[in-house]
Design a protein around this motif. Sequence first.
Motif, PDB file in Angstrom:
ATOM      1  N   VAL A 100       0.677  -1.225  -0.028  1.00 40.44           N
ATOM      2  CA  VAL A 100      -0.033  -0.201  -0.140  1.00 40.44           C
ATOM      3  C   VAL A 100       1.112   1.080  -0.056  1.00 40.44           C
ATOM      4  N   PRO A 101       0.897   2.334  -1.166  1.00 42.53           N
ATOM      5  CA  PRO A 101       1.857   3.178  -1.394  1.00 42.53           C
ATOM      6  C   PRO A 101       1.906   4.307  -0.319  1.00 42.53           C
ATOM      7  N   PHE A 102       0.842   4.542   0.801  1.00 38.11           N
ATOM      8  CA  PHE A 102       1.556   5.986   1.537  1.00 38.11           C
ATOM      9  C   PHE A 102       2.098   6.307   1.639  1.00 38.11           C
ATOM     10  N   GLY A 103       3.031   6.031   1.295  1.00 38.06           N
ATOM     11  CA  GLY A 103       4.748   6.156   1.562  1.00 38.06           C
ATOM     12  C   GLY A 103       5.820   6.864  -0.136  1.00 38.06           C
ATOM     13  N   SER A 104       4.878   6.585  -0.925  1.00 41.85           N
ATOM     14  CA  SER A 104       5.408   7.279  -2.275  1.00 41.85           C
ATOM     15  C   SER A 104       4.963   8.694  -2.422  1.00 41.85           C
ATOM     16  N   ALA A 105       6.048   9.411  -3.317  1.00 40.87           N
ATOM     17  CA  ALA A 105       5.889  10.503  -4.020  1.00 40.87           C
ATOM     18  C   ALA A 105       5.093  10.630  -4.729  1.00 40.87           C
ATOM     19  N   PHE A 106       4.389  10.010  -5.531  1.00 42.62           N
ATOM     20  CA  PHE A 106       3.978  10.339  -6.644  1.00 42.62           C
ATOM     21  C   PHE A 106       2.759   9.406  -6.671  1.00 42.62           C
ATOM     22  N   PRO A 107       1.715  10.429  -7.224  1.00 39.10           N
ATOM     23  CA  PRO A 107      -0.133  10.331  -7.871  1.00 39.10           C
ATOM     24  C   PRO A 107      -0.090   8.890  -8.632  1.00 39.10           C
ATOM     25  N   SER A 108      -1.490   8.288  -7.889  1.00 42.60           N
ATOM     26  CA  SER A 108      -1.273   6.812  -8.472  1.00 42.60           C
ATOM     27  C   SER A 108      -1.266   6.875 -10.250  1.00 42.60           C
ATOM     28  N   PRO A 109      -0.525   6.262 -11.064  1.00 41.51           N
ATOM     29  CA  PRO A 109      -0.714   6.255 -12.642  1.00 41.51           C
ATOM     30  C   PRO A 109      -1.387   6.352 -13.576  1.00 41.51           C
ATOM     31  N   GLU A 110      -3.130   5.441 -12.157  1.00 46.10           N
ATOM     32  CA  GLU A 110      -4.370   5.566 -12.864  1.00 46.10           C
ATOM     33  C   GLU A 110      -4.974   7.067 -13.101  1.00 46.10           C
ATOM     34  N   LEU A 111      -4.271   7.703 -12.425  1.00 48.19           N
ATOM     35  CA  LEU A 111      -4.601   9.710 -12.684  1.00 48.19           C
ATOM     36  C   LEU A 111      -4.397  10.059 -13.803  1.00 48.19           C
ATOM     37  N   PHE A 112      -3.529   9.392 -14.432  1.00 48.66           N
ATOM     38  CA  PHE A 112      -2.777  10.308 -15.625  1.00 48.66           C
ATOM     39  C   PHE A 112      -3.429   9.305 -16.833  1.00 48.66           C
ATOM     40  N   PRO A 113      -3.576  10.493 -17.689  1.00 48.14           N
ATOM     41  CA  PRO A 113      -4.516  10.101 -19.569  1.00 48.14           C
ATOM     42  C   PRO A 113      -2.648   9.087 -20.320  1.00 48.14           C
ATOM     43  N   LEU A 114      -2.533   8.308 -19.951  1.00 48.01           N
ATOM     44  CA  LEU A 114      -0.992   7.064 -20.465  1.00 48.01           C
ATOM     45  C   LEU A 114      -2.231   7.149 -21.802  1.00 48.01           C
ATOM     46  N   PRO A 115      -2.796   6.648 -21.755  1.00 49.77           N
ATOM     47  CA  PRO A 115      -3.141   6.096 -23.598  1.00 49.77           C
ATOM     48  C   PRO A 115      -3.120   7.315 -24.279  1.00 49.77           C
ATOM     49  N   ARG A 116      -3.481   8.699 -23.619  1.00 52.12           N
ATOM     50  CA  ARG A 116      -4.156   9.659 -24.436  1.00 52.12           C
ATOM     51  C   ARG A 116      -2.326  10.712 -24.997  1.00 52.12           C
ATOM     52  N   LEU A 117      -1.373  10.427 -24.138  1.00 52.80           N
ATOM     53  CA  LEU A 117       0.006  10.586 -23.916  1.00 52.80           C
ATOM     54  C   LEU A 117       0.730   9.747 -24.844  1.00 52.80           C
ATOM     55  N   ALA A 118       0.167   8.221 -24.914  1.00 50.36           N
ATOM     56  CA  ALA A 118       0.950   7.475 -26.190  1.00 50.36           C
ATOM     57  C   ALA A 118       1.107   8.201 -27.534  1.00 50.36           C
ATOM     58  N   ARG A 119      -0.715   8.335 -27.390  1.00 52.58           N
ATOM     59  CA  ARG A 119      -0.680   8.617 -29.261  1.00 52.58           C
ATOM     60  C   ARG A 119      -0.431   9.948 -29.253  1.00 52.58           C
ATOM     61  N   SER A 120       0.334  10.770 -28.752  1.00 60.26           N
ATOM     62  CA  SER A 120       0.373  12.316 -28.396  1.00 60.26           C
ATOM     63  C   SER A 120       2.581  11.657 -28.926  1.00 60.26           C
TER      64      SER A 120
END
Length: 469
Positions: free
Chosen positions: A108-128
Amino acid sequence: MKRYERFADEIAEMIRSGVLAPGEKVPSVRHASRTYGVSPSTVFQAYYLLEDRGLIQARARSGYFVREHVRSALAEPDQAAVLVDSTEVSVSELVFSVLASLKNPDTVPFGSAFPSPELFPLPRLARSMGQALRSLSPHAVIADMTSGNPALRRQIALRYSVSGVRLGAEELVITNGAMEALNLCLQCVTEPGDLVAIEAPAFYACLQVLERLKLKAVEIPVHPRDGMDLGVLSHSLERLPIKACWLMSNLQNPLGASLSPANKHALYALLKHHQVPLIEDDVYAELYCGARAPNPVKSLDDDGLVMHCGSFSKSLAPGYRVGWVAGGRYAEQISRLKLMTTISPSVPAQAAIADYLQHGGYDRHLRKLRHSLEMQQGAMLASAARHFPPGTKVSQPAGGYFLWCEFPERVNALQLFRMALEQGISIAPGPIFSATRRFANCVRLNYGSPWTQASEDAMAVLGHLLASF
């Protein structure tokens, strides 16, 4: 932004500011429509959006009410104690042990320095990325290495102009994430052994940079809501030969504090008087709550004294490693140092983000991201109030994705870190945020992942572990 979204933001701001208190009824659809001059359907859409964001809830035959957890019942932490002497920095081994805990995807990543990658538009970035690579000329692959992608620089400069900062593209230096930008800024204005004013607590990467460059830290206390204590900073500048000041003026990591506009003016006037350059780490600038982004100290800079560092890692594309610095009077020196080290960030990554900023709906993504983070903050605050022991104090930041928890003094955060890790939970213990290993009873928790039953269960486990002290 659509009308119902603007109206929802107005109501949300009333909730955050305390005009509408937890448990209080929000204006009825009929009253809101008549008072604010919007249609009933607009009010309904706004209230549905506020429900989705976790700010209000409907009660049968009674209307809509502010959720109880919007403002936590827990008190906020106290300001750190005053320290004005310089300190040798040696925290990397401790930091690396914490970072190693995040490698297991089941933790459980309560110690992480990043938000979850699920919140980022990665498929749209891949198209870009695909579009950018198809249109990238062979000449640009080489030419953009030194100066940075011109379309990306234009887009960043446009976003600066919205926040009240007028600067030419020549002042922008594209870097390998914000960490390279911050490293280069420090190298421009310091030599080994120099003193640098930093926050206490401070983001541990700041401490690691000082350690690597053999610089000494002057820790300035930070208030959980108001930011760096300018009185202590002024006293330190008078007494000590401080060569630079590094701080987060907005949504500071780990406390989430932001300087008020008045304090930003006072900070800039103080540093200008002493001619001490400011390295403004503003990587969370886009993750604010509310209708308007807070302006950076850079917006006040009429002397080229502020080096303002930003990144897309926290708001859009963590793995792309594209950051920048608006270097003021130091821009050319920063650019030359970059050419002597890494030469250039990835040219395709720069082109991909430039394409996304132009065509991908970045502001729409940011609104969705902010709403998700705000809802997740409410869920974690409510869970902390349920599970953590009496005497716990928790920050309530106006954005970002971190909570700073101050537990009763009997709690040992490093021991809690080890106990939690054995249960599959990562946390960030307070001592990694201080050159002097202070904050022994504090932890930073990340609420940047979608809230699930696993999240709630992890908070319950932490509460059980805390009870054992």
